[in-house]
Design a protein around this motif. Structure first.
Motif, PDB file in Angstrom:
ATOM      1  N   GLY A 115       0.768  -1.252  -0.022  1.00 24.76           N
ATOM      2  CA  GLY A 115       0.094  -0.014   0.042  1.00 24.76           C
ATOM      3  C   GLY A 115       0.740   1.171  -0.021  1.00 24.76           C
ATOM      4  O   GLY A 115       0.516   2.458   0.648  1.00 24.76           O
ATOM      5  N   TYR A 116       2.057   1.256  -0.474  1.00 20.99           N
ATOM      6  CA  TYR A 116       2.710   2.476  -0.935  1.00 20.99           C
ATOM      7  C   TYR A 116       2.747   3.102  -2.063  1.00 20.99           C
ATOM      8  O   TYR A 116       2.606   2.288  -3.311  1.00 20.99           O
ATOM      9  CB  TYR A 116       4.327   1.987  -0.561  1.00 20.99           C
ATOM     10  N   GLU A 117       2.703   4.444  -2.371  1.00 21.62           N
ATOM     11  CA  GLU A 117       2.737   4.907  -3.591  1.00 21.62           C
ATOM     12  C   GLU A 117       4.209   5.140  -3.975  1.00 21.62           C
ATOM     13  O   GLU A 117       5.326   5.732  -3.349  1.00 21.62           O
ATOM     14  CB  GLU A 117       2.217   6.480  -3.415  1.00 21.62           C
ATOM     15  N   LEU A 118       4.790   4.928  -5.242  1.00 21.33           N
ATOM     16  CA  LEU A 118       6.020   5.376  -5.757  1.00 21.33           C
ATOM     17  C   LEU A 118       6.269   6.780  -6.156  1.00 21.33           C
ATOM     18  O   LEU A 118       5.428   7.415  -6.748  1.00 21.33           O
ATOM     19  CB  LEU A 118       6.183   4.613  -7.003  1.00 21.33           C
ATOM     20  N   VAL A 119       7.373   7.303  -5.558  1.00 21.92           N
ATOM     21  CA  VAL A 119       7.514   8.710  -5.810  1.00 21.92           C
ATOM     22  C   VAL A 119       9.142   8.924  -6.136  1.00 21.92           C
ATOM     23  O   VAL A 119       9.896   8.050  -5.848  1.00 21.92           O
ATOM     24  CB  VAL A 119       7.241   9.846  -4.563  1.00 21.92           C
ATOM     25  N   GLU A 120       9.304  10.080  -6.789  1.00 19.94           N
ATOM     26  CA  GLU A 120      11.078  10.225  -7.432  1.00 19.94           C
ATOM     27  C   GLU A 120      11.730  10.737  -5.979  1.00 19.94           C
ATOM     28  O   GLU A 120      11.031  11.650  -5.483  1.00 19.94           O
ATOM     29  CB  GLU A 120      11.222  11.405  -8.375  1.00 19.94           C
ATOM     30  N   ASP A 121      12.849  10.023  -5.664  1.00 19.70           N
ATOM     31  CA  ASP A 121      13.540  10.604  -4.778  1.00 19.70           C
ATOM     32  C   ASP A 121      14.603  11.213  -5.076  1.00 19.70           C
ATOM     33  O   ASP A 121      15.879  10.709  -5.798  1.00 19.70           O
ATOM     34  CB  ASP A 121      14.060   9.018  -3.863  1.00 19.70           C
ATOM     35  N   ALA A 122      14.746  12.592  -5.149  1.00 21.96           N
ATOM     36  CA  ALA A 122      15.758  13.587  -5.302  1.00 21.96           C
ATOM     37  C   ALA A 122      17.191  12.887  -4.842  1.00 21.96           C
ATOM     38  O   ALA A 122      18.096  12.979  -5.670  1.00 21.96           O
ATOM     39  CB  ALA A 122      15.606  14.904  -4.873  1.00 21.96           C
ATOM     40  N   HIS A 123      17.351  12.421  -3.790  1.00 23.69           N
ATOM     41  CA  HIS A 123      18.557  11.953  -3.123  1.00 23.69           C
ATOM     42  C   HIS A 123      19.263  10.932  -3.875  1.00 23.69           C
ATOM     43  O   HIS A 123      20.371  10.661  -4.207  1.00 23.69           O
ATOM     44  CB  HIS A 123      18.434  11.296  -1.720  1.00 23.69           C
ATOM     45  N   THR A 124      18.437   9.784  -4.359  1.00 30.51           N
ATOM     46  CA  THR A 124      18.680   8.737  -4.943  1.00 30.51           C
ATOM     47  C   THR A 124      18.967   9.101  -6.680  1.00 30.51           C
ATOM     48  O   THR A 124      19.929   8.719  -7.103  1.00 30.51           O
ATOM     49  CB  THR A 124      17.511   7.495  -5.022  1.00 30.51           C
ATOM     50  N   LYS A 125      18.291  10.023  -7.189  1.00 35.07           N
ATOM     51  CA  LYS A 125      18.678  10.486  -8.510  1.00 35.07           C
ATOM     52  C   LYS A 125      19.852  11.034  -8.544  1.00 35.07           C
ATOM     53  O   LYS A 125      20.603  10.855  -9.414  1.00 35.07           O
ATOM     54  CB  LYS A 125      17.387  11.522  -8.861  1.00 35.07           C
ATOM     55  N   ALA A 126      20.433  11.780  -7.382  1.00 36.28           N
ATOM     56  CA  ALA A 126      21.595  12.549  -7.401  1.00 36.28           C
ATOM     57  C   ALA A 126      22.768  11.381  -7.404  1.00 36.28           C
ATOM     58  O   ALA A 126      23.641  11.695  -7.971  1.00 36.28           O
ATOM     59  CB  ALA A 126      21.836  13.421  -6.365  1.00 36.28           C
ATOM     60  N   ARG A 127      22.328  10.557  -6.533  1.00 34.12           N
ATOM     61  CA  ARG A 127      23.471   9.355  -6.362  1.00 34.12           C
ATOM     62  C   ARG A 127      23.670   8.524  -7.558  1.00 34.12           C
ATOM     63  O   ARG A 127      24.860   8.277  -7.970  1.00 34.12           O
ATOM     64  CB  ARG A 127      23.136   8.465  -5.309  1.00 34.12           C
ATOM     65  N   ILE A 128      22.440   8.385  -8.368  1.00 33.57           N
ATOM     66  CA  ILE A 128      22.556   7.626  -9.646  1.00 33.57           C
ATOM     67  C   ILE A 128      23.509   8.459 -10.793  1.00 33.57           C
ATOM     68  O   ILE A 128      24.232   8.173 -11.253  1.00 33.57           O
ATOM     69  CB  ILE A 128      21.214   7.262 -10.235  1.00 33.57           C
ATOM     70  N   GLU A 129      23.222   9.618 -10.732  1.00 29.70           N
ATOM     71  CA  GLU A 129      24.024  10.507 -11.682  1.00 29.70           C
ATOM     72  C   GLU A 129      25.555  10.694 -11.108  1.00 29.70           C
ATOM     73  O   GLU A 129      26.315  10.476 -11.895  1.00 29.70           O
ATOM     74  CB  GLU A 129      23.678  12.152 -11.509  1.00 29.70           C
ATOM     75  N   ASP A 145      21.470   3.355   0.539  1.00 21.21           N
ATOM     76  CA  ASP A 145      22.259   3.722  -0.453  1.00 21.21           C
ATOM     77  C   ASP A 145      22.891   2.384  -0.842  1.00 21.21           C
ATOM     78  O   ASP A 145      23.480   1.636  -0.358  1.00 21.21           O
ATOM     79  CB  ASP A 145      23.073   4.844  -0.147  1.00 21.21           C
ATOM     80  N   ASN A 146      23.076   2.294  -2.255  1.00 18.13           N
ATOM     81  CA  ASN A 146      24.133   1.300  -2.987  1.00 18.13           C
ATOM     82  C   ASN A 146      25.347   1.810  -3.296  1.00 18.13           C
ATOM     83  O   ASN A 146      25.194   2.358  -4.185  1.00 18.13           O
ATOM     84  CB  ASN A 146      22.943   0.564  -4.031  1.00 18.13           C
ATOM     85  N   LYS A 147      26.461   1.297  -2.733  1.00 16.36           N
ATOM     86  CA  LYS A 147      27.799   1.859  -3.099  1.00 16.36           C
ATOM     87  C   LYS A 147      28.185   1.044  -4.269  1.00 16.36           C
ATOM     88  O   LYS A 147      29.332   1.497  -4.739  1.00 16.36           O
ATOM     89  CB  LYS A 147      28.566   1.814  -2.080  1.00 16.36           C
ATOM     90  N   ASN A 148      27.690   0.138  -4.768  1.00 19.16           N
ATOM     91  CA  ASN A 148      28.391  -0.700  -5.752  1.00 19.16           C
ATOM     92  C   ASN A 148      27.340  -1.045  -7.101  1.00 19.16           C
ATOM     93  O   ASN A 148      27.590  -1.846  -8.122  1.00 19.16           O
ATOM     94  CB  ASN A 148      28.668  -2.126  -5.231  1.00 19.16           C
ATOM     95  N   GLY A 149      26.407   0.004  -7.014  1.00 22.09           N
ATOM     96  CA  GLY A 149      25.248  -0.146  -8.353  1.00 22.09           C
ATOM     97  C   GLY A 149      24.295   0.850  -8.373  1.00 22.09           C
ATOM     98  O   GLY A 149      24.456   1.687  -7.302  1.00 22.09           O
ATOM     99  N   THR A 150      23.620   1.003  -9.065  1.00 19.20           N
ATOM    100  CA  THR A 150      22.416   2.052  -8.971  1.00 19.20           C
ATOM    101  C   THR A 150      21.232   1.711  -8.251  1.00 19.20           C
ATOM    102  O   THR A 150      20.502   2.698  -7.388  1.00 19.20           O
ATOM    103  CB  THR A 150      22.068   2.478 -10.459  1.00 19.20           C
ATOM    104  N   ALA A 151      20.699   0.428  -8.205  1.00 18.58           N
ATOM    105  CA  ALA A 151      19.287   0.220  -7.583  1.00 18.58           C
ATOM    106  C   ALA A 151      19.553   0.325  -6.002  1.00 18.58           C
ATOM    107  O   ALA A 151      20.496  -0.183  -5.178  1.00 18.58           O
ATOM    108  CB  ALA A 151      18.886  -1.110  -7.813  1.00 18.58           C
ATOM    109  N   PRO A 152      18.726   1.300  -5.345  1.00 16.97           N
ATOM    110  CA  PRO A 152      19.033   1.518  -4.026  1.00 16.97           C
ATOM    111  C   PRO A 152      18.094   0.203  -3.093  1.00 16.97           C
ATOM    112  O   PRO A 152      17.243  -0.387  -3.716  1.00 16.97           O
ATOM    113  CB  PRO A 152      18.286   2.752  -3.393  1.00 16.97           C
TER     114      PRO A 152
END
Lengths: 417, 417
Positions: free
Chosen positions: B86-100, B129-136
Motif C-alpha cells: 500500500g505504498y505510492e512510488l515517488v521520485e527520490d531526489a537523493h537517489t536521483k543525485a546518487r545515480i547521476e 544507498d547502494n555503493k556498488n550499483g544504481t538500485a537502492p
C-alpha cells in the motif's frame, strides 16, 4: 507442463549449505521444456511441509521434493507427502533387500533399526533404486499429477535424476526434448551474441540459449520433436551453422568436456608436451591442467616464478629485461615462454605475468593488465589483456585465456602446414 | 521473530545461477537469532510475485526480497511490493543525485531514460544507498512488519546487508546478537565434536555450532544479550575454553581470515620464505597461497614436478629413490622438500606427492594415498595421509593439510626455542 521444486532441510534455512540441487534440477527441467514458476525451501516440520506440498500440487503438474528421506525421526518428507497424496506406507521387500545388500558392501556393516524406515514406501508408488545410498527415490501419481521424492545428497540425487527421473519426465510429455552444446573460447559474450542475433531472433524450434562463463561462451541448442532421431535432425543444421560462424573457436560439442580437457586431448593427439611458466596466476594454470586425469603424458612440470629473482634463476629472464621493461611486460612474458620451453625441453611453454591486484597497479600498468606468451615451433606469440574485476577474477580470466592461447598456437601452426 | 526470504529472478527458475544469496542471507539471519521457516523463488511475474509477497507477509514478521530491482521493464519487485504494502512510488531526489554521481564515475557515461526508474521509491520507505550499483535498497514498514528489498547481484547485496540491513534487523529485536569464530586446522570434524560434546550438551547462551570444511573445522559461538558489551562478555570465556582444548590447532579467531592468510601472516611475522614442490596437487597449493595479496614477500617460487624426470631434474630426487620406493613414497616426499629448500634458497619447502585418482592406484598404494614433507631448519617432517573421495577432493584435502603441516613445523620449532 508446469513443474515446481520443494527443497526440504533445516540446513538450507540456516544457510549451512547452498542449494545446488535446486539449480541442477531447474536447469534439467528447463532443458526438458517444462515451465517452472516456483521453488520453495521448507524445514523438517510436518505442518509447514504438508502445507507447502498441498500448495505446490494445487498449482503445478509435477512437484519434485528433495531431502528429508533419511533414516532418522526428523526426516518426514515421505511420511508427509504420502499423507497429502492419500497413500499408505507399506514395507517394500525389494527395497529392504537392496538396503541389506548396500550395507553388506559398505564400510558401515551394522544396520540399525531406523534404517528399515527407508524400506517403507507409499503403496503403489514407483520405486527408483538408489545406487549411492539407502533411501529410494519415489514417484506418486494421482489425478494426472506426479509427486517425485528424491534424496538430498547431490551424489545420490544427480545420478538418480539422470538415469530414471529425466526419462520419466520426458515420457510425460507429448514431445521429447533433445539438446546439444557448443562451447566457444577466445570470443567475448557480447560478440558471440551479436553474431547469432539473427538466429535467436527467428528461432522457434530448435532454440539457442547462450551461457557466459569466465573466458568462454556456451551455446545450448534445444529441439522438441516426436522422437530422438527427429530432434537430432533438427539440431544438426544449427550446429553446422554455428561451426560456420565460429570455426575453430568452438573447442568442443561435448556437453561434459572442459576447456582443459580439450587442450589435453589436443596435446595428446599431436603428441606435444606443455610447460607452464606462471607469475600472477601463481600455479592456477598448472592446477587447472592437472585437474585432468591422464595429463601426465603431456604435462611434465610447471614453474611458478613469482619473484623477479625466480624469473631470472628458473627461467633465465634477462636482468635488463626486468629492469627496463618490468616483470609485467610483453618482453618478460616472451622470455619466460621461450626459455621455459628450452630449459625444460618441452614442445610448448605458455607464460603469464600480470597485475592481479588489489595493490601493485600504476597509471601506466593498472590492475588487470596481463601479458601472456606461448612458445611453439620456434615461434613465440604474445598477447596483452586488460581484465576487469577483483584479484580472483583477474587470475581466473588469465588462466582461461592462457589455455585458449595454447590452443590457438597449435591450430595456427597446423593451418600453416 | 520470524523472517522469510523471496528470491526474484527467472535465471534462478531456469537454473542458470545458483542461489548463493539465499544461503548468505539465511546464515546471517540465523546468526541474528531470527527464525526462518520458508524461502521461495519466483520469477518476474506480477501476479505470482504479488501472491508470494502476500503469503510471506501474512506468516512472517520480516520479508527479505532480493533481485528484480534493475532498470528494465522486466524488473517488477519494487512496483509489486509497494502495491502489496500500500505504498505510492515517488521520485527520490537523493537517489536521483546518487545515480547521476554513480554514472559520472563509471565507465558507462550515458544514463538511459530507464535508469530514472531506479530513482522512484515507495513514499516513506527507508532508502539504503547502494555503493556498488544504481538500485537502492528499500525498507517498508507497516503494522509491525518489515519488507526489505535488496538488489540481486551479490557484490551489491552483500555489502549493503553487512553495513545497513544487519544493524537494522539487530535493532528490531529486544536482544542483540554477537558472534565469534574459532577456526581449527589439523583435527578431524568428529574429533572436534567429541571434544566439545559436553559444551554443546549444556549450552544455552552462548551456543556453539560446528561447521565442517575440507581439512578444517569452524566453530561459531553466538551470544544473545542486552548490549554488545554484555554479549562479548558471555563469549569470551567460551573462546578461552576452546583455546584450552584445541591450543595451537586454532589458527585464527578472525571471521574473515582464511588458512592461507594465516600461514602467510605467520611467515611474514617470522620473516621466513616458503617454496612449494608439488606433484599430485599440480600447482593448487601454490595457487592457494597466491590467492593472498602481498604473498610475494614470502613466496618467491613454486615447482610443479609432475613427472619423475621433473622430480629428478628440478628437485634432484635420486634416481634410486624413485626406482626403489616410487614417486609416491615418504622418501621421495622428503627429498623433494629437502632439495627444494636447498635449490631455491628458501627457509621452508613443503612437498606433496600422492595418487589423486581415478587411475594409478594399486592394492599397495591405493587412490588417496598422499605423502607430504616439510623442510625447515635442517629438519624434515614427513606425513602419510589416506584421503577419501574423488580426484578433486583428494587434491583439495592435500592442499589444506600441506598448509597445516607448514604451520605445525614453524610452531614446533618455535616451541623448542
Amino acid at each position: 507442463m508446469i513443474v515446481e521444486l520443494i527443497s526440504v532441510g533445516t540446513e538450507l534455512l540456516l544457510g549451512n549449505i547452498v542449494n545446488t540441487n535446486a539449480a541442477y534440477l531447474a536447469e534439467k527441467c528447463a532443458l526438458l521444456g517444462l515451465s517452472m514458476y516456483h521453488q520453495s525451501v521448507v524445514g523438517d516440520n510436518e505442518e509447514r511441509l504438508a502445507e507447502t506440498i498441498k500448495t505446490a500440487a494445487g498449482r503445478s503438474d509435477v512437484v519434485i521434493l528433495s531431502g528429508g528421506l533419511g533414516p532418522t525421526k526428523d526426516d518426514l518428507t515421505k511420511e508427509v507427502a504420502a499423507k497429502v497424496m492419500g497413500y499408505e506406507l507399506v514395507e517394500d521387500a525389494h527395497t529392504k533387500a537392496r538396503i541389506e545388500e548396500y550395507f553388506k558392501n559398505s564400510q558401515f556393516k551394522i544396520i540399525t533399526d531406523n534404517n528399515w524406515k527407508q524400506a517403507l514406501i507409499p503403496e503403489g508408488a514407483i520405486v527408483v533404486d538408489n545406487k549411492n545410498g539407502t533411501a529410494p527415490g519415489l514417484i506418486m501419481e494421482k489425478d494426472g499429477k506426479s509427486v517425485i521424492l528424491l534424496p538430498g545428497p547431490p551424489n545420490e540425487l544427480v545420478p538418480m535424476f539422470e538415469q530414471d527421473i529425466f526419462p520419466y519426465l520426458n515420457k510425460l510429455q507429448p514431445e521429447i526434448i533433445c539438446s546439444a552444446m557448443v562451447k566457444i573460447c577466445g570470443l567475448g559474450e557480447s560478440y558471440v551474441e551479436t553474431q547469432i542475433a539473427d538466429l535467436i531472433e527467428n528461432q522457434t524450434n530448435p532454440t539457442i540459449a547462450p551461457y557466459a562463463k569466465t573466458g568462454e561462451v556456451h551455446l545450448r541448442i534445444t529441439a522438441k520433436a516426436g522422437d530422438e532421431k527427429e530432434a537430432k535432425k533438427l539440431i544438426k543444421p544449427v550446429v553446422k551453422e554455428l561451426r560456420n560462424r565460429f570455426g575453430s573457436n568452438i573447442y568442443t560439442t561435448d556437453e561434459s568436456k572442459t576447456l582443459e580437457e580439450a587442450i589435453v586431448d589436443l596435446l595428446l593427439e599431436k603428441q606435444l608436451t606443455l610447460t607452464t611458466a606462471e607469475s600472477c596466476t601463481g600455479g592456477m594454470l598448472a592446477a587447472r591442467l592437472t585437474n585432468v586425469p591422464g595429463v601426465s603424458e603431456v604435462f611434465k612440470q610447471g614453474l611458478v616464478t613469482y619473484s623477479n629473482r625466480a624469473k631470472r634463476k628458473l627461467l633465465d629472464v634477462k636482468k635488463n629485461t626486468l629492469k627496463d621493461c618490468g616483470a609485467v611486460s610483453d618482453k618478460t612474458a616472451k622470455e619466460m615462454a621461450k626459455n621455459g620451453a628450452f630449459i625444460t625441453g618441452s614442445d610448448i611453454c605458455v607464460s603469464v605475468t600480470g597485475i592481479a591486484g588489489p595493490d601493485g597497479g600504476t597509471e601506466e600498468k593498472p590492475v588487470g593488465l596481463v601479458y601472456m606468451a606461448c612458445s611453439y615451433n620456434n615461434k613465440v606469440t604474445v598477447k596483452e589483456f586488460h581484465f576487469k574485476g577483483e584479484r580472483s577474477k583477474v587470475r581466473e580470466s588469465s588462466v582461461v585465456n592462457a589455455l585458449t592461447l595454447v590452443r590457438e598456437c597449435i591450430l595456427a601452426d597446423d593451418a600453416k602446414q
